[in-house]
Design a protein around this motif. Structure first.
Motif, PDB file in Angstrom:
ATOM      1  N   ASN A  19     -15.634 -55.448 111.228  1.00 47.08           N
ATOM      2  CA  ASN A  19     -16.466 -55.210 109.813  1.00 47.08           C
ATOM      3  C   ASN A  19     -15.467 -54.286 109.216  1.00 47.08           C
ATOM      4  OD1 ASN A  19     -17.919 -57.352 108.989  1.00 47.08           O
ATOM      5  ND2 ASN A  19     -19.927 -56.425 109.783  1.00 47.08           N
ATOM      6  N   ALA A  20     -14.973 -53.652 109.773  1.00 46.67           N
ATOM      7  CA  ALA A  20     -14.467 -52.366 109.037  1.00 46.67           C
ATOM      8  C   ALA A  20     -13.655 -52.526 107.782  1.00 46.67           C
ATOM      9  CB  ALA A  20     -13.302 -51.634 109.971  1.00 46.67           C
ATOM     10  N   LYS A  21     -12.809 -53.602 107.908  1.00 49.62           N
ATOM     11  CA  LYS A  21     -12.022 -54.274 106.730  1.00 49.62           C
ATOM     12  C   LYS A  21     -13.064 -54.175 105.358  1.00 49.62           C
ATOM     13  CE  LYS A  21      -7.616 -56.476 106.223  1.00 49.62           C
ATOM     14  NZ  LYS A  21      -6.690 -57.614 106.620  1.00 49.62           N
ATOM     15  N   ASN A  22     -14.102 -55.121 106.047  1.00 49.72           N
ATOM     16  CA  ASN A  22     -15.152 -55.330 104.699  1.00 49.72           C
ATOM     17  C   ASN A  22     -15.685 -54.087 104.340  1.00 49.72           C
ATOM     18  OD1 ASN A  22     -14.806 -58.090 104.819  1.00 49.72           O
ATOM     19  ND2 ASN A  22     -16.223 -58.297 106.459  1.00 49.72           N
ATOM     20  N   ILE A  23     -16.223 -53.018 105.237  1.00 53.45           N
ATOM     21  CA  ILE A  23     -16.397 -51.853 104.580  1.00 53.45           C
ATOM     22  C   ILE A  23     -15.461 -51.215 103.683  1.00 53.45           C
ATOM     23  CG2 ILE A  23     -17.135 -49.490 105.397  1.00 53.45           C
ATOM     24  CD1 ILE A  23     -18.144 -50.952 107.844  1.00 53.45           C
ATOM     25  N   VAL A  24     -14.378 -51.033 104.291  1.00 58.39           N
ATOM     26  CA  VAL A  24     -13.309 -50.652 103.072  1.00 58.39           C
ATOM     27  C   VAL A  24     -12.977 -51.342 101.915  1.00 58.39           C
ATOM     28  CG1 VAL A  24     -10.953 -49.809 103.156  1.00 58.39           C
ATOM     29  CG2 VAL A  24     -11.946 -49.560 105.172  1.00 58.39           C
ATOM     30  N   ARG A  25     -13.423 -52.543 102.115  1.00 61.69           N
ATOM     31  CA  ARG A  25     -13.133 -53.445 100.731  1.00 61.69           C
ATOM     32  C   ARG A  25     -14.344 -52.926  99.858  1.00 61.69           C
ATOM     33  NH1 ARG A  25     -11.699 -59.174 103.418  1.00 61.69           N
ATOM     34  NH2 ARG A  25      -9.527 -58.848 103.119  1.00 61.69           N
ATOM     35  N   TYR A  26     -15.349 -52.505 100.257  1.00 61.47           N
ATOM     36  CA  TYR A  26     -16.469 -52.041  99.393  1.00 61.47           C
ATOM     37  C   TYR A  26     -16.050 -50.840  98.447  1.00 61.47           C
ATOM     38  CZ  TYR A  26     -20.797 -49.659  97.784  1.00 61.47           C
ATOM     39  OH  TYR A  26     -21.709 -49.124  96.947  1.00 61.47           O
ATOM     40  N   TYR A  27     -15.166 -50.203  99.011  1.00 61.43           N
ATOM     41  CA  TYR A  27     -14.539 -48.840  98.320  1.00 61.43           C
ATOM     42  C   TYR A  27     -13.285 -49.200  97.509  1.00 61.43           C
ATOM     43  CZ  TYR A  27     -18.148 -46.146 100.833  1.00 61.43           C
ATOM     44  OH  TYR A  27     -19.146 -46.002 101.473  1.00 61.43           O
ATOM     45  N   PHE A  28     -12.661 -50.161  97.888  1.00 64.55           N
ATOM     46  CA  PHE A  28     -11.387 -50.744  97.212  1.00 64.55           C
ATOM     47  C   PHE A  28     -11.717 -52.366  96.629  1.00 64.55           C
ATOM     48  CE2 PHE A  28     -10.060 -47.259  99.716  1.00 64.55           C
ATOM     49  CZ  PHE A  28      -9.169 -46.575  98.599  1.00 64.55           C
ATOM     50  N   PRO A  29     -12.552 -52.404  95.663  1.00 63.58           N
ATOM     51  CA  PRO A  29     -12.961 -53.796  95.252  1.00 63.58           C
ATOM     52  C   PRO A  29     -12.025 -54.471  94.426  1.00 63.58           C
ATOM     53  CG  PRO A  29     -13.846 -52.183  93.769  1.00 63.58           C
ATOM     54  CD  PRO A  29     -13.179 -51.325  94.728  1.00 63.58           C
ATOM     55  N   LEU A  30     -12.368 -55.888  94.233  1.00 65.02           N
ATOM     56  CA  LEU A  30     -11.322 -56.403  93.290  1.00 65.02           C
ATOM     57  C   LEU A  30     -12.049 -56.813  92.051  1.00 65.02           C
ATOM     58  CD1 LEU A  30     -10.207 -59.355  95.741  1.00 65.02           C
ATOM     59  CD2 LEU A  30      -8.859 -57.339  94.774  1.00 65.02           C
ATOM     60  N   LYS A  31     -12.648 -55.739  91.504  1.00 70.45           N
ATOM     61  CA  LYS A  31     -13.318 -55.919  90.115  1.00 70.45           C
ATOM     62  C   LYS A  31     -12.345 -56.225  88.886  1.00 70.45           C
ATOM     63  CE  LYS A  31     -17.225 -52.864  90.975  1.00 70.45           C
ATOM     64  NZ  LYS A  31     -17.761 -51.540  90.705  1.00 70.45           N
ATOM     65  N   TYR A  32     -12.754 -56.938  88.226  1.00 73.99           N
ATOM     66  CA  TYR A  32     -12.040 -57.159  86.944  1.00 73.99           C
ATOM     67  C   TYR A  32     -10.582 -58.172  87.326  1.00 73.99           C
ATOM     68  CZ  TYR A  32     -15.302 -54.089  84.903  1.00 73.99           C
ATOM     69  OH  TYR A  32     -16.163 -53.374  84.564  1.00 73.99           O
ATOM     70  N   SER A  33     -10.608 -58.426  88.546  1.00 76.49           N
ATOM     71  CA  SER A  33      -9.404 -59.096  89.057  1.00 76.49           C
ATOM     72  C   SER A  33      -8.742 -60.458  88.293  1.00 76.49           C
ATOM     73  CB  SER A  33      -9.272 -59.460  90.492  1.00 76.49           C
ATOM     74  OG  SER A  33     -10.452 -60.561  90.573  1.00 76.49           O
ATOM     75  N   GLY A  34      -9.805 -61.117  87.813  1.00 76.19           N
ATOM     76  CA  GLY A  34      -9.192 -62.260  86.721  1.00 76.19           C
ATOM     77  C   GLY A  34      -8.235 -61.545  85.649  1.00 76.19           C
ATOM     78  N   TYR A  35      -8.814 -60.492  84.968  1.00 73.78           N
ATOM     79  CA  TYR A  35      -7.966 -59.914  84.023  1.00 73.78           C
ATOM     80  C   TYR A  35      -6.804 -59.147  84.596  1.00 73.78           C
ATOM     81  CZ  TYR A  35     -12.271 -60.285  81.215  1.00 73.78           C
ATOM     82  OH  TYR A  35     -13.277 -60.680  80.445  1.00 73.78           O
ATOM     83  N   ILE A  36      -6.937 -58.610  85.570  1.00 70.59           N
ATOM     84  CA  ILE A  36      -5.849 -57.820  86.288  1.00 70.59           C
ATOM     85  C   ILE A  36      -4.614 -58.998  86.656  1.00 70.59           C
ATOM     86  CG2 ILE A  36      -4.995 -56.628  88.119  1.00 70.59           C
ATOM     87  CD1 ILE A  36      -7.920 -55.410  87.938  1.00 70.59           C
ATOM     88  N   VAL A  37      -4.927 -59.939  87.332  1.00 72.35           N
ATOM     89  CA  VAL A  37      -3.951 -61.029  87.424  1.00 72.35           C
ATOM     90  C   VAL A  37      -3.209 -61.326  86.346  1.00 72.35           C
ATOM     91  CG1 VAL A  37      -3.623 -63.223  88.808  1.00 72.35           C
ATOM     92  CG2 VAL A  37      -4.949 -61.631  89.903  1.00 72.35           C
ATOM     93  N   LYS A  38      -3.966 -61.711  85.275  1.00 67.38           N
ATOM     94  CA  LYS A  38      -3.730 -62.403  83.962  1.00 67.38           C
ATOM     95  C   LYS A  38      -2.554 -61.498  83.315  1.00 67.38           C
ATOM     96  CE  LYS A  38      -5.073 -63.903  79.520  1.00 67.38           C
ATOM     97  NZ  LYS A  38      -6.213 -64.248  78.578  1.00 67.38           N
ATOM     98  N   TYR A  39      -3.060 -60.287  83.107  1.00 66.62           N
ATOM     99  CA  TYR A  39      -2.081 -59.315  82.545  1.00 66.62           C
ATOM    100  C   TYR A  39      -1.125 -58.676  83.321  1.00 66.62           C
ATOM    101  CZ  TYR A  39      -5.198 -60.115  78.830  1.00 66.62           C
ATOM    102  OH  TYR A  39      -6.000 -61.015  77.805  1.00 66.62           O
TER     103      TYR A  39
END
Length: 191
Positions: A19-39
């Motif tokens: 689960n370590a990867k999932n824990i680290v993902r909490y601190y490195f989220p994909l928030k706003y990824s739709g906008y980030i990918v688009k731009y």
């Protein structure tokens, strides 16, 4: 009873490691990824790089304002935003537009691309300019104490900028590791 508790502890350790990867993902989220990918696509940038910049600049807090008056996710100053809005042909620019996550990401990506063009794709220089100012980077490149070849920096006189570059580089590697080579597509979008 001891052997059962050891097995339980061992299984908990295995589960934690998995689960370590999932824990680290909490601190490195994909928030706003739709906008980030688009731009990122529009402005020819790696989305993981843009996420690393946002992580370092604002930790994905859209409503943040720094003590230097930088605003939003990508921490754009009003003066830079006014200049960028003019170059981007954005009419009726208002400072409060920087509070909108989509607008902030769009302008931040445009600005990163603008710096990328100026510094011939040297992303270390792009980061130095994004944080320390493009004029300072140009000055440092002309100074033999900071640059041996006029194209790379061996020494960055602003400690904050040097630390900033290192933080973004680490975050970038973490984002690449966590989310891999897989394209950040609609399945990862989290606006």
């Amino acid at each position: 009873m001891k052997s059962i508790s050891r097995i339980v502890v061992f299984m908990l350790i295995i589960m934690a490691v998995l689960n370590a990867k999932n824990i680290v993902r909490y601190y490195f989220p994909l928030k706003y990824s739709g906008y980030i990918v688009k731009y990122s696509k529009e402005y020819n940038l790696d989305p993981h790089f843009v996420m690393a910049v946002i992580k370092t600049e604002s930790n994905f807090k859209a409503d943040i304002r720094s003590n230097k008056n930088a605003i939003g996710l990508m921490q754009i100053t009003p003066d830079t935003a006014k200049w960028a809005a003019e170059k981007m042909n954005i009419r009726d620019f208002r400072e409060d537009m920087l509070n909108d996550p989509e607008f902030n990401i769009k302008m931040g990506c445009w600005y990163l691309n603008n710096l990328k063009t100026e510094f011939n794709g040297n992303m270390k220089l792009v980061l130095a300019a994004y944080n320390g100012g493009r004029g300072n980077v140009q000055k440092w490149l002309k100074d033999s104490q900071h640059s041996a070849d006029g194209e790379n920096l061996q020494y960055i006189p602003f400690k904050e900028t040097d630390k900033y570059i290192k933080k973004v580089e680490v975050s970038y590697k973490v984002y690449e590791y966590l989310y891999g080579e897989a394209s950040l597509d609609a399945s990862l979008v989290n606006l």
